[in-house]
Write an enzyme that holds these catalytic residues in place. Structure first.
Site, PDB file in Angstrom:
ATOM      1  CG  ASP A  49     -24.470 -23.619 -18.708  1.00  0.00           C
ATOM      2  OD1 ASP A  49     -23.761 -22.798 -19.502  1.00  0.00           O
ATOM      3  OD2 ASP A  49     -25.539 -23.075 -18.078  1.00  0.00           O
ATOM      4  CD  GLU A 104     -19.307 -22.466 -19.830  1.00  0.00           C
ATOM      5  OE1 GLU A 104     -19.132 -21.171 -20.316  1.00  0.00           O
ATOM      6  OE2 GLU A 104     -20.027 -22.553 -18.880  1.00  0.00           O
TER       7      GLU A 104
END
Length: 492
Positions: A209, A250
């Site tokens: 992330d 991501e």
């Protein structure tokens, strides 16, 4: 891959494991992605990590073992860019200031910008415009937080995302997410230790992330800097390889920027953030042409994806820039908002925020036939399907949850926590039952394999998606004029 918070289906991961052990769920999933509130965290429902130890109110080691006994691989999050102000490292900095061993674990703003600007009366360097003009910031103003050291000095630190500061009883209090300093050996030791810990939980896939914000350099974009981003990922991948972990970076970016292709070229799986909008477009505008084009590109370029409909963040639609005409994208945003969705613009600027917050079922007008068609399309498109638990259970927009969350709580519209009884009761819903039937087919039929031949053909309102491997074949034929579809299979 089922995607959920540890308390999405019952009060904790133990309840979720019990739900997944039901006979109706057998054979539907091969893995489960548990969002990071299973760690100790204090903001952003898990994405502001205090430490990566298990929050045993939500997830215990025996719960992870229960998932493993069900034959489910585990996917977990690792937030590369930042940590909570409540992390042990930042708290040590607050207590000890210059004497803290974590003095440079976070990014001292003035040290970073030394020689690149002028010191202000407030004690922080104002970088020259030539360094700032290309930079991207997630909030208005410069991304810094003034940190009070024990000797009373105010020292600025880099803070990309959330911050809140107040005085209480004469003491400074903080909430927020502090950026980590990639120039610090301690940060890299922390990365190594964290990956080792996640592997010990049984994780096989690690979602990275906010990785694109981590590498920073004066005058660079501050988002997806090259080659620093790839150098960082390569170094993290070496650590992950030692633990037997697969990385899934991501990132949200418009199709026209080509970032998805760059990630694939570097040998990583990538998120298919285009598919949710493409399926909405196909169903609402009654054509599978754009879906077929995207499927063909994935196959021809060897792009490996994890795909989805909804997720914990929302439905990404601005990612479609360059893949769909601008007016069609805006039409999808408008339609989703008309159906009760919510758009939060970044910095108050229109078309800067990349998600529309809504459940996928509500975005489809809460039409169960459209929902089952959307699921069938997802499962026949290339990629590993990730299934948001609330989509599976036909969840509707949760406005009460938004109200309870207050300012900034728009994402709660699609994060309804269901009791185990509520979730179990929904299994008998025909739309849910049909989705489970489709999932069992996708998980069990030998035509669906990594080395299968995938073809996509579109002719006006008609679309055919087919998977073939040796004598095995599975095909989905859709007519978007009336949203009718059929699946045919062949083996042996």
């Amino acid at each position: 891959m089922l995607n959920l918070y540890p308390d999405s289906l019952g009060a904790n991961l133990s309840a979720a494991a019990a739900f997944l052990s039901r006979e109706e769920l057998r054979g539907c999933f091969g893995s489960v992605y548990v969002l990071p509130s299973l760690y100790h965290s204090d903001l952003d429902r898990g994405f502001c990590v205090v430490d990566y130890d298990l929050n045993e109110e939500l997830a215990r080691p025996e719960d992870l073992e229960a998932l493993k006994r069900l034959g489910l691989d585990l996917k977990l999050d690792f937030v590369l860019n930042h940590a909570s102000v409540m992390s042990p490292q930042f708290q040590d900095l607050l207590r000890k200031g210059e004497d803290s061993e974590y003095r440079d674990f976070f990014i001292d703003w003035n040290r970073f910008w030394d020689g690149c600007g002028q010191m202000t009366p407030e004690g922080w360097i104002q970088p020259e415009e030539k360094y700032l003009k290309e930079m991207f910031f997630r909030k208005p103003g410069l991304p810094l937080l003034m940190v009070r050291f024990p000797d009373g000095r105010e020292v600025p630190y880099w803070n990309t995302f959330y911050q809140k500061v107040w005085d209480e009883g004469g003491e400074r209090r903080y909430l927020g997410q502090m950026d980590l300093n990639l120039r610090s050996p301690k940060v890299w030791a922390f990365y190594e230790e964290t990956l080792r810990k996640l592997a010990s939980y049984g994780a096989r896939i690690i979602r990275l992330d906010a990785f694109a914000y981590a590498p920073k350099a004066p005058g660079r974009r501050n988002f997806m800097n090259e080659p620093e981003t790839w150098d960082t990922l390569a170094r993290v991948r070496e650590m992950a390889d030692r633990q037997g972990l697969t990385l899934l970076p991501e990132i949200h970016a418009g199709y026209e920027e080509g970032v998805y292709g760059k990630i694939a070229q570097q040998g990583y799986m990538t998120y298919d953030f285009f598919l949710p909008g493409l399926i909405l477009d196909a169903i609402e505008n009654r054509t599978g042409v754009y879906l077929a084009q995207w499927a063909e590109e994935q196959v021809s370029r060897g792009i490996r994806t994890v795909n989805m409909l909804g997720c914990h963040d929302g439905i990404p639609l601005l990612d479609l820039k360059g893949l769909l005409p601008e007016d069609r994208i805006q039409g999808l945003i408008d339609l989703t908002v008309q159906r009760g969705g919510y758009v939060k613009n970044l910095h108050g600027a229109k078309n800067m925020y990349y998600q529309v917050n809504a459940t996928y079922f509500s975005a489809l007008g809460e039409d169960p036939d459209k929902m089952t068609l959307a699921r069938a399309l997802q499962l026949f498109m290339p990629g590993k399907p990730q299934i948001w638990y609330l989509d599976l259970l036909c969840g509707k927009n949760d406005y009460a949850a938004m109200e309870r969350a207050g300012e900034g709580g728009h994402k709660e519209i699609n994060r309804t926590n269901l009791s185990l009884a509520e979730a179990s009761a929904r299994i008998s819903d025909p739309c849910v039952a049909k989705q489970l039937e489709l999932l069992r087919l996708r998980a069990s039929h030998p035509a669906f394999a990594q080395d299968s031949r995938i073809t996509a053909t579109a002719d006006g309102s008609r679309l055919t998606l087919a998977w073939e491997r040796a004598e095995h074949r599975a095909a989905l034929e859709v007519d978007f004029r009336d949203c009718t579809w059929r699946i045919s299979t062949q083996d042996n």
